[in-house]
Design an enzyme around this catalytic site. Structure first.
Site, short mmCIF file in Angstrom:
data_model
loop_
_atom_site.label_atom_id
_atom_site.label_comp_id
_atom_site.label_asym_id
_atom_site.label_seq_id
_atom_site.Cartn_x
_atom_site.Cartn_y
_atom_site.Cartn_z
N TYR A 1 0.85 -1.21 0.00
CA TYR A 1 0.00 0.00 0.00
C TYR A 1 0.88 1.25 0.00
O TYR A 1 0.73 2.13 -0.86
CB TYR A 1 -0.94 0.00 1.23
CG TYR A 1 -1.59 1.33 1.45
CD1 TYR A 1 -2.56 1.81 0.58
CD2 TYR A 1 -1.22 2.15 2.52
CE1 TYR A 1 -3.14 3.05 0.77
CE2 TYR A 1 -1.79 3.39 2.72
CZ TYR A 1 -2.76 3.84 1.83
OH TYR A 1 -3.32 5.08 2.02
N ARG B 1 -0.52 -6.44 15.29
CA ARG B 1 -0.93 -6.61 13.90
C ARG B 1 0.31 -6.39 13.04
O ARG B 1 0.98 -5.36 13.22
CB ARG B 1 -2.01 -5.55 13.60
CG ARG B 1 -2.72 -5.69 12.29
CD ARG B 1 -3.85 -4.67 12.16
NE ARG B 1 -3.39 -3.29 12.03
CZ ARG B 1 -4.18 -2.25 11.79
NH1 ARG B 1 -5.48 -2.42 11.66
NH2 ARG B 1 -3.68 -1.04 11.69
N1 UFG Z 1 -5.97 -1.05 16.12
C1 UFG Z 1 -6.32 -1.85 17.17
N2 UFG Z 1 -7.48 -2.56 17.06
C2 UFG Z 1 -8.27 -2.52 15.97
C3 UFG Z 1 -7.89 -1.69 14.89
C4 UFG Z 1 -6.72 -0.97 14.99
O1 UFG Z 1 -5.64 -1.94 18.19
O2 UFG Z 1 -9.30 -3.22 15.94
C5 UFG Z 1 -4.75 -0.25 16.23
C6 UFG Z 1 -3.77 -0.48 15.10
O3 UFG Z 1 -2.95 -1.58 15.40
C7 UFG Z 1 -3.03 0.86 15.06
C8 UFG Z 1 -4.09 1.87 15.51
O4 UFG Z 1 -5.10 1.11 16.15
O5 UFG Z 1 -2.01 0.85 15.99
C9 UFG Z 1 -4.71 2.62 14.35
O6 UFG Z 1 -5.13 1.66 13.39
P1 UFG Z 1 -6.04 2.02 12.14
O7 UFG Z 1 -6.28 0.73 11.41
O8 UFG Z 1 -7.23 2.81 12.57
O9 UFG Z 1 -5.12 2.97 11.29
P2 UFG Z 1 -3.66 2.72 10.74
O10 UFG Z 1 -2.75 3.55 11.58
O11 UFG Z 1 -3.29 1.32 10.56
O12 UFG Z 1 -3.88 3.20 9.26
C10 UFG Z 1 -3.78 4.50 8.86
C11 UFG Z 1 -4.55 4.68 7.55
C12 UFG Z 1 -3.92 3.88 6.45
C13 UFG Z 1 -2.46 4.23 6.37
C14 UFG Z 1 -1.80 4.01 7.71
C15 UFG Z 1 -0.35 4.38 7.69
O13 UFG Z 1 -5.88 4.30 7.74
O14 UFG Z 1 -4.55 4.19 5.25
O15 UFG Z 1 -2.45 4.80 8.68
O16 UFG Z 1 0.33 3.61 8.62
F1 UFG Z 1 -1.83 3.45 5.49
#
Ligand code: UFG
Length: 328
Positions: free
Chosen positions: A139, A280
């Protein structure tokens, strides 16, 4: 007129609303693969695909498009690892198609939805735009490749761009006309709100052994309307300065997963159950951005400073999503 590619999605639909409030005419191009008709309430709409070069040429010939904002991307990091071709095809190759049509039809101003995922594991916090770029998943690489193309295009053609590297988009339009509606939902805040509403029985905390004060990941949550205002300022900057730029867009504050859950408990008044789970794959411990450059050059300001206000706006939309939209 501004062409909003992917204007039926979460961020694109908010930007569409704000552009219309500011008096811009907008044209939405969306294939509705992930976007929702219900989120397009302003501007004209063309249903179609970015892979369709003839359609793009026709749009640029028929409508007085002066600039393009491009939100149409797949954003599931996990899926990008298992289905990289899908990501390089849509996020990279289809964007090339759009850029070629813009060049051919002499449309020179382009705003690109990039991501903090282009940085990979941070060497230094807060992340600034000159931090090394080393994405850790397809991505992030699919987005970085577009940034590289944009740089080359701006050197070779009459073409200018602004690449906006978003941190974690959060919150919704407080007037609840549009909001966050992903299927499937994988983002932290809407999942916690699902648990608050009883749609899920609990929320998972992915990793509790990170080198952070409470052991959970820290992210920089930026309100979607603050992202929207930055897009408008970015387009105005291009029209005035004819100069390509890259900007981080973050709130500048970090919140851990546990802090976000606690804040959701406060906002909703619900006793949300959270369960510790394994990490994750692909999650950096801390993602926190400096948006100093955008503040200085775009005269942009973060209006939604408090996490509680951001979550309150998301909670209001969540009500509408489940009471009205998902029941249809
Ligand atoms: N998390 C949990 N439980 C969940 C979902 C998420 O603990 O059920 C945690 C994740 O591990 C992360 C944090 O919450 O530490 C935020 O997670 P999100 O999935 O909400 O967002 P991300 O940081 O993974 O993703 C965002 C954008 C993506 C982008 C990314 C860059 O949504 O498009 O940041 O790292 F690629």
């Amino acid at each position: 007129m501004i062409l909003i590619v992917g204007g039926a999605g979460y961020i694109g639909s908010h930007v569409n609303k704000v552009l219309n409030e500011k008096g811009y005419d907008t044209l939405i191009l969306d294939n509705f693969s992930y976007g929702h008709q219900e989120l397009v309430q302003w501007g004209e709409v063309v249903e179609g695909d970015l892979g369709d070069g003839e359609l793009l040429d026709r749009i640029f010939q028929e409508y007085p498009i002066t600039g393009v904002m491009h939100f149409a991307a797949f954003t599931y990091v996990g899926e990008s690892v298992t289905h990289p071709a899908k990501y390089y095809h849509n996020n990279t190759s289809n964007t090339l198609n759009l850029l070629r049509s813009m060049i051919k039809n002499k449309v020179r101003n382009f705003i690109f939805s990039s991501t903090c995922a282009v940085y990979g594991f941070p060497e230094k916090i807060p992340l600034t735009e000159d931090h090394p770029l080393d994405p850790i998943n397809p991505y992030g690489r699919s987005k970085l490749m577009v940034e590289q193309m944009l740089h080359d295009f701006s050197q070779a053609y009459d073409f200018n761009y602004i690449s906006l590297r978003y941190f974690n988009a959060a919150g919704c339009d407080p007037e609840i006309e549009t909001g966050e509606w992903h299927e499937p939902e994988t983002h932290l805040i809407p999942l916690i709100l699902d648990a608050a509403r009883g749609i899920r029985d609990k929320v998972s905390i992915f990793g509790t052994d990170y080198p952070t004060p409470d052991g959970t990941c820290i992210r920089d949550y930026i309100h979607v309307l603050d992202l929207a205002s930055a897009h408008i300022k970015a387009m105005e900057y291009l029209e005035k300065n004819n100069k390509s730029q890259i900007f981080n867009l973050g709130n500048g504050q970090g919140f851990s997963v546990r802090e976000v859950i606690e804040c959701c408990r406060k906002v909703t008044g619900k006793n949300i159950q959270a369960v510790d789970e394994d990490r994750r794959p692909g999650d950096p411990p801390v993602l926190l951005g400096s948006s100093k450059k955008a503040k200085e050059l775009l005269d942009w300001k973060v209006e939604w400073v408090e996490l509680e206000d951001i979550i309150t706006s998301a909670w209001k939309w969540h009500e509408k999503l489940y009471q009205e939209l998902k029941t249809r």
